[in-house]
Design an enzyme around this catalytic site. Structure first.
Site, PDB file in Angstrom:
ATOM      1  N   PHE A 121       4.256  16.582  29.032  1.00 47.38           N
ATOM      2  CA  PHE A 121       5.149  16.853  30.160  1.00 47.38           C
ATOM      3  C   PHE A 121       6.185  15.736  30.219  1.00 47.38           C
ATOM      4  O   PHE A 121       5.914  14.613  29.774  1.00 47.38           O
ATOM      5  CB  PHE A 121       4.333  16.922  31.466  1.00 47.38           C
ATOM      6  N   GLN A 141      14.841  15.892  43.765  1.00 47.63           N
ATOM      7  CA  GLN A 141      14.701  16.135  42.325  1.00 47.63           C
ATOM      8  C   GLN A 141      15.374  17.434  41.879  1.00 47.63           C
ATOM      9  O   GLN A 141      15.080  18.506  42.408  1.00 47.63           O
ATOM     10  CB  GLN A 141      13.222  16.214  41.955  1.00 47.63           C
ATOM     11  N   HIS A 170      15.486  19.877  38.778  1.00 50.42           N
ATOM     12  CA  HIS A 170      14.747  20.203  37.553  1.00 50.42           C
ATOM     13  C   HIS A 170      15.787  20.674  36.543  1.00 50.42           C
ATOM     14  O   HIS A 170      16.662  21.478  36.884  1.00 50.42           O
ATOM     15  CB  HIS A 170      13.745  21.326  37.865  1.00 50.42           C
ATOM     16  N   LEU A 185      12.353  28.833  38.271  1.00 53.24           N
ATOM     17  CA  LEU A 185      12.018  27.716  37.396  1.00 53.24           C
ATOM     18  C   LEU A 185      11.527  28.209  36.045  1.00 53.24           C
ATOM     19  O   LEU A 185      10.708  29.126  35.962  1.00 53.24           O
ATOM     20  CB  LEU A 185      10.892  26.904  38.041  1.00 53.24           C
ATOM     21  N   GLU A 228       8.576  22.975  32.763  1.00 54.42           N
ATOM     22  CA  GLU A 228       8.722  21.907  31.785  1.00 54.42           C
ATOM     23  C   GLU A 228       7.801  22.157  30.592  1.00 54.42           C
ATOM     24  O   GLU A 228       8.014  21.612  29.508  1.00 54.42           O
ATOM     25  CB  GLU A 228       8.329  20.596  32.469  1.00 54.42           C
ATOM     26  N   ARG A 239      12.915  14.147  34.375  1.00 55.48           N
ATOM     27  CA  ARG A 239      13.798  15.173  34.915  1.00 55.48           C
ATOM     28  C   ARG A 239      15.134  14.625  35.399  1.00 55.48           C
ATOM     29  O   ARG A 239      16.172  15.276  35.240  1.00 55.48           O
ATOM     30  CB  ARG A 239      13.096  15.869  36.082  1.00 55.48           C
ATOM     31  N   HIS A 274      14.475  21.110  43.058  1.00 54.48           N
ATOM     32  CA  HIS A 274      13.097  21.507  42.804  1.00 54.48           C
ATOM     33  C   HIS A 274      12.081  20.855  43.725  1.00 54.48           C
ATOM     34  O   HIS A 274      11.100  21.466  44.121  1.00 54.48           O
ATOM     35  CB  HIS A 274      12.786  21.120  41.350  1.00 54.48           C
ATOM     36  N   ARG A 316       9.789  12.035  40.752  1.00 57.76           N
ATOM     37  CA  ARG A 316       8.413  12.458  40.456  1.00 57.76           C
ATOM     38  C   ARG A 316       8.297  12.918  39.006  1.00 57.76           C
ATOM     39  O   ARG A 316       9.158  13.635  38.513  1.00 57.76           O
ATOM     40  CB  ARG A 316       8.016  13.619  41.359  1.00 57.76           C
TER      41      ARG A 316
HETATM   42  C1  LIG Z   1       8.432  26.894  41.015  1.00 56.09           C
HETATM   43  C2  LIG Z   1       7.669  25.602  41.135  1.00 56.09           C
HETATM   44  C3  LIG Z   1       6.882  25.166  40.095  1.00 56.09           C
HETATM   45  C4  LIG Z   1       6.174  23.975  40.207  1.00 56.09           C
HETATM   46  N1  LIG Z   1       5.396  23.572  39.167  1.00 56.09           N
HETATM   47  C5  LIG Z   1       4.653  22.451  39.288  1.00 56.09           C
HETATM   48  C6  LIG Z   1       3.766  22.056  38.254  1.00 56.09           C
HETATM   49  O1  LIG Z   1       3.615  22.721  37.233  1.00 56.09           O
HETATM   50  N2  LIG Z   1       3.054  20.923  38.432  1.00 56.09           N
HETATM   51  C7  LIG Z   1       3.160  20.156  39.555  1.00 56.09           C
HETATM   52  O2  LIG Z   1       2.469  19.152  39.668  1.00 56.09           O
HETATM   53  N3  LIG Z   1       3.980  20.530  40.564  1.00 56.09           N
HETATM   54  C8  LIG Z   1       4.722  21.652  40.452  1.00 56.09           C
HETATM   55  N4  LIG Z   1       5.557  22.013  41.476  1.00 56.09           N
HETATM   56  C9  LIG Z   1       5.527  21.266  42.732  1.00 56.09           C
HETATM   57  C10 LIG Z   1       4.274  21.650  43.506  1.00 56.09           C
HETATM   58  O3  LIG Z   1       3.916  22.969  43.223  1.00 56.09           O
HETATM   59  C11 LIG Z   1       4.470  21.520  45.019  1.00 56.09           C
HETATM   60  O4  LIG Z   1       5.001  20.266  45.333  1.00 56.09           O
HETATM   61  C12 LIG Z   1       3.134  21.679  45.726  1.00 56.09           C
HETATM   62  O5  LIG Z   1       2.496  22.862  45.312  1.00 56.09           O
HETATM   63  C13 LIG Z   1       3.294  21.674  47.235  1.00 56.09           C
HETATM   64  O6  LIG Z   1       2.049  21.961  47.807  1.00 56.09           O
HETATM   65  P1  LIG Z   1       1.816  21.797  49.363  1.00 56.09           P
HETATM   66  O7  LIG Z   1       0.411  22.189  49.640  1.00 56.09           O
HETATM   67  O8  LIG Z   1       2.299  20.474  49.792  1.00 56.09           O
HETATM   68  O9  LIG Z   1       2.810  22.865  50.012  1.00 56.09           O
HETATM   69  P2  LIG Z   1       2.956  24.452  49.815  1.00 56.09           P
HETATM   70  O10 LIG Z   1       2.148  24.994  48.720  1.00 56.09           O
HETATM   71  O11 LIG Z   1       4.420  24.698  49.802  1.00 56.09           O
HETATM   72  O12 LIG Z   1       2.334  25.014  51.146  1.00 56.09           O
HETATM   73  C14 LIG Z   1       2.939  24.799  52.409  1.00 56.09           C
HETATM   74  C15 LIG Z   1       2.106  25.479  53.471  1.00 56.09           C
HETATM   75  O13 LIG Z   1       2.612  25.121  54.741  1.00 56.09           O
HETATM   76  C16 LIG Z   1       2.718  26.253  55.556  1.00 56.09           C
HETATM   77  N5  LIG Z   1       3.781  26.021  56.534  1.00 56.09           N
HETATM   78  C17 LIG Z   1       5.015  25.517  56.327  1.00 56.09           C
HETATM   79  N6  LIG Z   1       5.697  25.458  57.489  1.00 56.09           N
HETATM   80  C18 LIG Z   1       4.875  25.928  58.450  1.00 56.09           C
HETATM   81  C19 LIG Z   1       4.993  26.138  59.847  1.00 56.09           C
HETATM   82  N7  LIG Z   1       6.120  25.867  60.518  1.00 56.09           N
HETATM   83  N8  LIG Z   1       3.931  26.657  60.505  1.00 56.09           N
HETATM   84  C20 LIG Z   1       2.794  26.994  59.868  1.00 56.09           C
HETATM   85  N9  LIG Z   1       2.636  26.819  58.538  1.00 56.09           N
HETATM   86  C21 LIG Z   1       3.656  26.289  57.852  1.00 56.09           C
HETATM   87  C22 LIG Z   1       3.011  27.401  54.599  1.00 56.09           C
HETATM   88  O14 LIG Z   1       2.628  28.619  55.166  1.00 56.09           O
HETATM   89  C23 LIG Z   1       2.134  26.997  53.398  1.00 56.09           C
HETATM   90  O15 LIG Z   1       0.828  27.477  53.577  1.00 56.09           O
HETATM   91  C24 LIG Z   1       6.275  23.208  41.385  1.00 56.09           C
HETATM   92  C25 LIG Z   1       7.062  23.650  42.436  1.00 56.09           C
HETATM   93  C26 LIG Z   1       7.779  24.819  42.301  1.00 56.09           C
HETATM   94  C27 LIG Z   1       8.676  25.235  43.432  1.00 56.09           C
END
Ligand SMILES: Cc1cc2nc3c(=O)[nH]c(=O)nc-3n(C[C@H](O)[C@H](O)[C@H](O)COP(=O)(O)OP(=O)(O)OC[C@H]3O[C@@H](n4cnc5c(N)ncnc54)[C@H](O)[C@@H]3O)c2cc1C
Length: 588
Positions: A119, A233, A235, A245, A248, A290, A358, A393
């Site tokens: 990666f 960031q 991407h 996306l 990577e 990135r 991203h 990151r």
């Molecule tokens: C397309 C894509 C690919 C990625 N690929 C990778 C990868 O391969 N490897 C890696 O390490 N990272 C990757 N990332 C980054 C990583 O996936 C995210 O940073 C991470 O999954 C975020 O997880 P989280 O639990 O913080 O938030 P999220 O998974 O975004 O969850 C947020 C939660 O908060 C809730 N929420 C938000 N606002 C409110 C509100 N007002 N009231 C109630 N609930 C709310 C939502 O309903 C959801 O359940 C990627 C990101 C993207 C966008």
């Protein structure tokens, strides 16, 4: 109807990877504590599901915790807190193995052991993956595991609006049941925000539409600073015209970037020498970090080496030399998405791509214990800034971060919740809940407004892109800061078309836009004040990194209608002194 009351021990807002891992850790170790898991979408629709590439953790004998530490700290341009990084790299393998035990179907090598892929910015292969659907499998594993625990009470499709605070500590949240418009105050002894990133403030983003920074804005309004928000960031490989996306993992598997002349331009940006096709060579070229790759695109664009299209300029991601069998085994989703949304089959032709917003390195100010400065309030995942990722990151550290710090937040939230008796400030909490209700009623009931949600959102993302994008200057940032002040004023003039209580998406979009506007100011003001270039924050007028003045975290404090107050906080350096980020593979 008044605001209804639900009492719980720990309220977790967000049911993505961070929220679910936190909930499981509480329920497993303390089944007598009630957990309210509040999410604006059904858990499996959280953005974690969209992650493709994988999660980093040391597992192979040629790797080491020190190497993972060094890659993360150097990749983050020395803005990471090194105690946090050390804890993270130590815990990462345990957490990824735990997922394996809960049923995560990691891709394997022929001998049956867990496979890892290269990666960007990781100078050795250490990214665990499940084909190119890693986030889906991780989230599914966590979700199905969470279902075993009766102490986790789910509130799916509840939109959280504001925090409840009294006696100097956080004591709950106000949330709306989206299908009915009923408002609830969740009184809790501890609150963990796991609400994800805010990439949707930008125009072209890989982020799902729900990534609107709600939790970060809730904490910010309650007086908790937003940290390092200027580090956004890009991407390097977003599918042109869609923002989807292309992981990577494409480059990890050997995909290369070419400009309009078919030339692998990265060798001109300190990331050479040109590496042989079909053999991913770690550290260099397409496997640089990135920020550097996105910046190289910008320079190619200035030189006229990109390909103009109706959707903007692009370069090519060429995977044709990898062969159909390999692409179908390792990158099936990438092939599907490219054909579906671009009409290009990566087996046969290069795919048009360009940089896309991203990930937010910044977020709610937390420490190694996932604690915010407000007692009783914790934050984990992309909404938080534990200072693991510094100024940039490394791909695949984020999924692991959710697990490692979800567990840690859980342990600390449990201890805090156990030390609290029931609230003695019920009337103060009720008053705040009533204020939230009044705010909603005023917004829905408003008439004669002249502004539209879509119009303001477009202007916000346009000004961020033009003024606070990959490269920034004093002039561009000042323009953006001024535009954002004006947009926040105009936001007060929006009128909702939907006045109903049932799934009022107009209302939720308005609240989300309000959150994004507040946070956009922290991005632009933080960037204006940081007169240096570091990681993803690049100033054309201050091209060098300035450790003397800016080896520090930015803290943005809410000041109502005014722009935020900017302050700073020391970076924790333990064993790695700031040095030069070298991805040249030894090339001059
Ligand atoms: C397309 C894509 C690919 C990625 N690929 C990778 C990868 O391969 N490897 C890696 O390490 N990272 C990757 N990332 C980054 C990583 O996936 C995210 O940073 C991470 O999954 C975020 O997880 P989280 O639990 O913080 O938030 P999220 O998974 O975004 O969850 C947020 C939660 O908060 C809730 N929420 C938000 N606002 C409110 C509100 N007002 N009231 C109630 N609930 C709310 C939502 O309903 C959801 O359940 C990627 C990101 C993207 C966008």
């Amino acid at each position: 109807m008044g605001v209804e009351l639900i009492k719980t021990d720990v309220a977790i807002v967000g049911a993505g990877g961070a929220g679910l891992r936190t909930a499981i850790a509480i329920a497993e170790s303390n089944p007598d504590l009630k957990v309210a898991l509040i999410s604006k979408v059904y858990p499996m629709r959280s953005h974690t599901c969209a992650a493709e590439g994988g999660a980093a953790g040391v597992i192979k004998p040629d790797d080491s915790l020190d190497l993972h530490f060094n890659d993360t700290v150097g990749g983050g341009d020395w803005l990471s807190d090194q105690d946090v990084v050390e804890y993270f790299v130590n815990e990462a393998p345990r957490e990824l193995m735990q997922l394996e035990h809960w049923g995560c179907p990691w891709s394997r090598t022929p001998d049956g052991s867990v496979n890892v892929r290269p990666f960007g910015g990781m100078k050795i292969k250490r990214t665990w993956f499940a084909a190119d659907k890693s986030g889906f499998h991780i989230l599914h594993t966590l979700f199905q595991t969470s279902l075993q625990f009766p102490s986790i009470e789910r509130y799916d499709e509840f939109y959280s609006i504001d925090l409840l605070t009294a006696d100097g500590r956080c004591q709950g949240v106000v949330a709306m049941e989206m299908k009915s418009g009923r408002l609830f105050q969740f009184q809790a002894k501890a609150v963990v925000l796991c609400t994800g990133g805010a990439g949707r403030m930008f125009k072209f983003s890989t982020n799902g539409a729900i990534k609107t920074g709600d939790g970060t804005a809730m904490a910010y309004r309650a007086g908790v600073p937003a940290k390092d928000m200027e580090f956004v960031q890009y991407h390097p490989t977003g599918l042109l015209s869609t923002g989807i996306l292309l992981t990577e993992g494409c480059r990890g598997e050997g995909g290369v970037l070419r400009n309009k002349d078919g030339y692998r331009y990265l060798q001109d940006y300190g990331m050479g020498p040109e590496t042989p096709l079909g053999q991913p060579v770690l550290k260099t070229m397409e496997l640089g970090p990135r920020d550097r790759l996105s910046q190289a695109f910008w320079h190619e664009q200035q030189k006229g080496n990109t390909i103009p299209t109706p959707w903007g300029d692009s370069v090519q991601l060429d995977m044709t030399h990898l062969g159909e069998k390999h692409i179908d085994e390792r990158l099936p989703l990438v092939r599907e998405l490219s054909i579906l949304y671009s009409g290009v089959d990566p087996v046969k032709e290069p795919v048009p791509i360009c940089p896309v917003v991203h990930y937010m390195m910044g977020g709610i100010h937390t420490n190694i214990d996932a604690e915010t400065p407000m007692p009783g309030l914790y934050a984990v995942g992309e909404t938080a800034c534990a200072s693991l990722n510094g100024a940039n990151r490394l791909g695949s550290n984020s999924l692991t971060e959710l697990l490692v710090f979800g567990k840690r937040a859980a342990m600390n939230a449990i201890e805090f919740a156990r030390s609290q008796t029931s609230s003695t400030s019920e009337s103060a909490l009720k008053e705040q809940a009533d204020q939230a209700q009044a705010k909603i009623r005023e917004l829905v009931g408003r008439s004669g407004g002249t502004e539209s949600i879509a119009g303001i959102r477009k202007e916000m993302s346009d000004t961020l892109e033009s003024g606070a994008g990959i490269y920034r200057t004093e002039e561009s940032l000042k323009e953006t800061c001024a535009a954002l002040v004006d947009l926040r004023k105009r936001f007060a003039g929006i009128e909702l078309h939907d006045k109903s209580n049932v799934f009022n998406t107009d209302l939720f979009q308005a609240l989300e836009l309000g959150n994004l506007l507040e946070l956009a100011q922290t991005v632009a003001e933080g960037a204006l004040a940081r007169k240096e270039s570091r990681g993803s924050h690049q100033r054309l007028d201050y091209e060098a990194r300035d450790d003397e003045n800016f080896l520090k975290h930015t803290l943005a404090y809410y000041q109502g209608d005014e722009a935020p107050r900017i302050d700073y906080h020391d970076v924790i350096i333990t064993k790695s002194k700031p040095g030069v980020r070298d991805y040249s593979g030894g090339a001059k």
